[in-house]
Every structure is written in structure tokens, then in C-alpha cells.
Design a protein around this motif. Structure first.
Motif, PDB file in Angstrom:
ATOM      1  N   ASP A   1      -0.531   9.182  -6.094  1.00  0.00           N
ATOM      2  CA  ASP A   1      -0.649   8.853  -4.662  1.00  0.00           C
ATOM      3  C   ASP A   1       0.524   9.385  -3.840  1.00  0.00           C
ATOM      4  OD1 ASP A   1      -3.072   7.498  -5.032  1.00  0.00           O
ATOM      5  OD2 ASP A   1      -2.032   5.642  -5.574  1.00  0.00           O
ATOM      6  N   ILE A   2       1.160  10.455  -4.324  1.00  0.00           N
ATOM      7  CA  ILE A   2       2.260  11.057  -3.581  1.00  0.00           C
ATOM      8  C   ILE A   2       1.747  11.583  -2.238  1.00  0.00           C
ATOM      9  CG2 ILE A   2       1.902  13.353  -4.596  1.00  0.00           C
ATOM     10  CD1 ILE A   2       5.355  11.885  -3.946  1.00  0.00           C
ATOM     11  N   ARG A   3       2.549  11.430  -1.175  1.00  0.00           N
ATOM     12  CA  ARG A   3       2.148  11.960   0.126  1.00  0.00           C
ATOM     13  C   ARG A   3       2.257  13.476   0.099  1.00  0.00           C
ATOM     14  NH1 ARG A   3       6.059  10.362   3.087  1.00  0.00           N
ATOM     15  NH2 ARG A   3       7.117  12.364   3.023  1.00  0.00           N
ATOM     16  N   LEU A   4       1.187  14.150   0.481  1.00  0.00           N
ATOM     17  CA  LEU A   4       1.175  15.604   0.541  1.00  0.00           C
ATOM     18  C   LEU A   4       1.266  16.033   2.003  1.00  0.00           C
ATOM     19  CD1 LEU A   4      -1.699  16.316  -2.033  1.00  0.00           C
ATOM     20  CD2 LEU A   4       0.773  16.256  -2.448  1.00  0.00           C
ATOM     21  N   ASN A   5       2.319  16.755   2.335  1.00  0.00           N
ATOM     22  CA  ASN A   5       2.481  17.260   3.695  1.00  0.00           C
ATOM     23  C   ASN A   5       1.656  18.527   3.860  1.00  0.00           C
ATOM     24  OD1 ASN A   5       4.273  15.303   4.640  1.00  0.00           O
ATOM     25  ND2 ASN A   5       6.061  16.395   3.843  1.00  0.00           N
ATOM     26  N   VAL A   6       0.618  18.465   4.664  1.00  0.00           N
ATOM     27  CA  VAL A   6      -0.245  19.622   4.894  1.00  0.00           C
ATOM     28  C   VAL A   6       0.311  20.426   6.062  1.00  0.00           C
ATOM     29  CG1 VAL A   6      -2.581  20.387   5.450  1.00  0.00           C
ATOM     30  CG2 VAL A   6      -2.233  18.350   4.033  1.00  0.00           C
TER      31      VAL A   6
ATOM     32  N   THR B   1      12.805  19.115   7.511  1.00  0.00           N
ATOM     33  CA  THR B   1      11.473  19.728   7.489  1.00  0.00           C
ATOM     34  C   THR B   1      10.401  18.796   6.930  1.00  0.00           C
ATOM     35  OG1 THR B   1      12.539  21.871   7.153  1.00  0.00           O
ATOM     36  CG2 THR B   1      10.156  21.757   6.791  1.00  0.00           C
ATOM     37  N   GLY B   2      10.628  18.315   5.693  1.00  0.00           N
ATOM     38  CA  GLY B   2       9.636  17.478   5.040  1.00  0.00           C
ATOM     39  C   GLY B   2      10.161  16.146   4.568  1.00  0.00           C
TER      40      GLY B   2
ATOM     41  N   VAL C   1      21.299   3.307   9.337  1.00  0.00           N
ATOM     42  CA  VAL C   1      20.843   4.647   8.956  1.00  0.00           C
ATOM     43  C   VAL C   1      19.320   4.699   8.920  1.00  0.00           C
ATOM     44  CG1 VAL C   1      20.969   6.453   7.200  1.00  0.00           C
ATOM     45  CG2 VAL C   1      22.939   4.940   7.575  1.00  0.00           C
ATOM     46  N   PHE C   2      18.756   5.659   9.641  1.00  0.00           N
ATOM     47  CA  PHE C   2      17.303   5.811   9.733  1.00  0.00           C
ATOM     48  C   PHE C   2      16.915   7.271   9.473  1.00  0.00           C
ATOM     49  CE2 PHE C   2      18.752   2.415  12.457  1.00  0.00           C
ATOM     50  CZ  PHE C   2      17.866   1.378  12.220  1.00  0.00           C
ATOM     51  N   GLN C   3      15.687   7.475   8.993  1.00  0.00           N
ATOM     52  CA  GLN C   3      15.217   8.823   8.739  1.00  0.00           C
ATOM     53  C   GLN C   3      13.736   8.954   9.060  1.00  0.00           C
ATOM     54  OE1 GLN C   3      16.218   7.907   4.437  1.00  0.00           O
ATOM     55  NE2 GLN C   3      14.627   9.453   4.113  1.00  0.00           N
ATOM     56  N   LEU C   4      13.347  10.150   9.479  1.00  0.00           N
ATOM     57  CA  LEU C   4      11.955  10.420   9.820  1.00  0.00           C
ATOM     58  C   LEU C   4      11.162  10.628   8.536  1.00  0.00           C
ATOM     59  CD1 LEU C   4       9.722  11.029  11.855  1.00  0.00           C
ATOM     60  CD2 LEU C   4      10.543  13.404  11.941  1.00  0.00           C
TER      61      LEU C   4
ATOM     62  N   GLU D   1       5.101  15.838   8.799  1.00  0.00           N
ATOM     63  CA  GLU D   1       4.316  14.610   8.906  1.00  0.00           C
ATOM     64  C   GLU D   1       4.340  14.074  10.339  1.00  0.00           C
ATOM     65  OE1 GLU D   1       2.053  11.168   7.951  1.00  0.00           O
ATOM     66  OE2 GLU D   1       2.217  13.202   7.142  1.00  0.00           O
ATOM     67  N   TYR D   2       5.477  14.217  11.016  1.00  0.00           N
ATOM     68  CA  TYR D   2       5.586  13.799  12.415  1.00  0.00           C
ATOM     69  C   TYR D   2       4.530  14.507  13.257  1.00  0.00           C
ATOM     70  CZ  TYR D   2       7.582  13.415  17.158  1.00  0.00           C
ATOM     71  OH  TYR D   2       7.768  13.181  18.503  1.00  0.00           O
TER      72      TYR D   2
END
Length: 343
Positions: free
Chosen positions: A90-95, A200-201, A220-223, A229-230
């Protein structure tokens, strides 16, 4: 048993055209302790080569970092293979935002010391103690907070053609360089400012957020999923896009257009431009920004000297390259004394 790519990029390009199938460009990463990276690497190559997967994949003791393309009609098979690996289920795949059937022309699965060259000693801090992940909507809200410092964790040639509105874009050649610069610049605000990061990802922010928490930063925050994905969430959910320009990508496309803004300039004439090219002199191959007018004038070369060399017969060019290393190393992308507007 074939464990390495045997076709040239040109041969592969012909096969892609002959197949006539659409391909999907995707990326993913996962930090996970892999006991035997070489065996895992060989397993991936055999399985993915059979699916006609192409791309650049790094495997190490700390996990996997993958950018690849796969025929659209075999995407489900790839997903099933990934789900069969426990730590990738179930890994997120960045298309990719923009698709190109020739984004990759070879399958390269390499064993590396690290999946991102960060130059850090991971034994000195808890790499799992990461920052808070934010989706696109939450990121925009944090970005608008006057108490937030937003930092681009990418290199200069990436952020130059596109970045978030108001972000700090360190003029660095490597990810490792940016870590010390950011810490020094924000040393007096470790407790009272929100440190908001993106890349980037998402992979660089995973390590950077843990590093900064170790260094005493409290907020500390990260996208999550990075710019890729954004952009997907912005399009699907109708969220306001705060990214200006293009997202640099490490394949033959070189960039994805995220907005209509052109935030950079031609490195040779200074006119607005955001098209990266590689110098046509193979002994140089410098990555730089060049407008169409300069490309026609310079034959896609970075200097008059390179233009003269590139015009020589191929065999003469080979003779000139004998015994010489590449004149522009990978960490000098976009920097050269011959570029009037980028030195």
C-alpha cells in the motif's frame, strides 16, 4: 539470468515506439532496514524487467528510492508485486503530472550506501522521529502563517525554475549543503518559528525533518508526497495552487509544468525562460537554461568552444575526449563561467 540492462537508450526508444503502448511515470520511496540489498536489488530487476519497467532505482540498507515508468496496462501487476513486499504494501505511488512514454529508456537498479546522498551519520540521531506531515490544504494554511519559514530542500537548479510562493531557496549544489545553511540562518528561531519544508516527492524532507528535530527545532513540518502529490491534490480537490513555475524531475522530461509562471531566465541572454538543456558537446554535457533563440544561435551549446567541438565529426570528438574526465561534474549543474546569467 539477465540482471542488467543490455539495450541502449536508442534501441529502447525504438521498441517503445513499436509497442505503441502508453506508459506511466511514477515514483516512490520507503525507509526500511534491508538486510541484503544486493539480493533485494536482483529480485526487483528480474521482476521489473519482465514487466518492461524502466527507470532509476536506488536500494540500500536503509530502504528504496524509485523513479520509473511502466506500461499502463501492466500497472496493476506492478502494484501487486509491490504489495507482496511487506514494507512496500500500500505504498503511495506519486504519479507524474505530465506523462511521457520516454521519460526513462533503461532499467537501472543500483545498490547504494544511501537512497539519498545526505552525508549524515544516521547513528547520531533518530531518523524515525520525523516532522509532522501536511497535505496540500494544510500546507497552504501553514504557508500563510506569518510565523512560518518555508524552505525548499532541493538544489539550486531545481528551485530556480519553480518554487512555492515566498519560500526560501538556498543556492546550494547538494542536499547536504542546505542542511547546515538552513540551521545557521534559523538558529535563533528554533523554538518560536514553524519550519515548513518541501521537496520533489518527499524523500529529502523525511531525513531533514528528523535531523532538524535532533538539532533542537520544535515545530517541524513537511509536505507529504512533495510537489508531485501536492499538485495531484490541488487538481483533484480544487485547492489554490501556491507553486510557481515548473517542478524539476530527474528523467528525460526534465520538468513538469505546475503553473504558467516563468520564474527563471535564460543563462545566456537573460530573457525569461525555464527550459533546461544539456550542452550538445558530450565532453561537457552541462545542464543549463537556454531559450529557443540562444539554442538556435549556439546549436544547444553552452559556449562558442563547445559549439565548435560539437560541430566536429563524431570520431574527432571521441579523440578529443580521450583521457579526459567530464569537464562539468554533476554537482556543478547550471554553473559555469561561460554562462553570463548563471555563474
Amino acid at each position: 539470468m539477465q540482471l542488467y540492462n543490455k539495450l541502449s537508450a536508442k534501441e529502447r526508444a525504438v521498441l517503445i515506439d513499436e509497442a505503441g503502448k502508453d506508459r506511466l511515470t511514477i515514483s516512490f520511496y520507503q525507509y526500511h532496514k534491508i538486510e541484503d540489498p544486493q539480493t533485494f536489488r536482483d529480485k526487483l530487476f528480474l521482476e521489473w524487467n519482465a514487466l518492461d519497467v524502466l527507470g532509476r532505482i536506488y536500494v540500500s540498507y536503509e530502504g528504496i528510492n524509485a523513479q520509473l515508468s511502466v506500461p499502463s496496462d501492466r500497472m496493476l501487476e506492478l502494484k501487486e508485486q509491490l504489495d507482496a513486499i511487506p514494507f512496500l504494501k500500500d505504498i503511495r505511488l506519486n504519479v507524474a503530472v505530465e506523462q511521457d512514454n520516454k521519460s526513462f529508456l533503461k532499467l537501472k537498479v543500483k545498490v547504494r550506501n544511501k537512497i539519498v546522498a545526505d552525508g549524515l551519520n544516521d547513528e547520531t540521531f533518530d531518523v524515525t522521529d520525523k516532522g509532522i506531515h501536511l497535505n496540500a490544504k494544510e500546507f497552504n494554511e501553514m504557508l500563510a502563517n506569518p510565523n512560518t519559514v518555508c524552505v525548499d530542500m532541493r538544489n539550486h537548479y531545481e528551485s530556480e525554475i519553480g518554487h512555492f510562493d515566498g519560500a526560501v531557496t538556498p543556492d546550494v549544489d547538494t542536499f547536504r549543503d542546505s542542511l547546515d545553511i538552513i540551521e545557521e540562518d534559523l538558529k535563533d528561531n528554533k523554538e518560536d518559528k514553524n519550519l515548513l519544508m518541501y521537496c520533489t516527492g518527499g524523500i529529502r524532507c523525511e531525513k531533514a525533518s528528523a535531523y532538524y528535530k535532533h538539532k533542537g527545532f520544535k515545530n517541524v513540518f513537511q509536505l507529504e508526497g512533495g510537489i508531485i502529490e501536492y499538485t495531484r491534490q490541488v487538481k483533484e480537490e480544487g485547492i489554490e495552487n501556491k507553486f510557481l513555475g515548473k517542478n524539476f524531475v530527474f528523467d528525460h522530461r526534465r520538468a513538469e509544468k505546475i503553473s504558467d509562471h516563468v520564474v527563471s531566465n535564460c543563462h545566456q541572454c537573460g530573457e525569461p525562460c525555464d527550459e533546461h538543456v544539456n550542452c550538445d558537446n558530450e565532453a561537457c554535457h552541462l545542464l543549463f537554461i537556454q531559450c529557443k533563440s540562444c539554442s538556435e544561435k549556439m546549436n544547444t551549446c553552452c559556449s562558442d568552444e563547445c559549439k565548435e567541438i560539437a560541430a566536429l565529426p563524431f570520431e574527432e570528438q571521441k579523440e578529443l575526449r580521450k583521457g579526459k574526465g567530464n569537464s562539468n561534474k554533476i554537482f556543478k549543474k547550471g554553473r559555469s563561467e561561460v554562462l553570463t546569467f548563471k555563474r
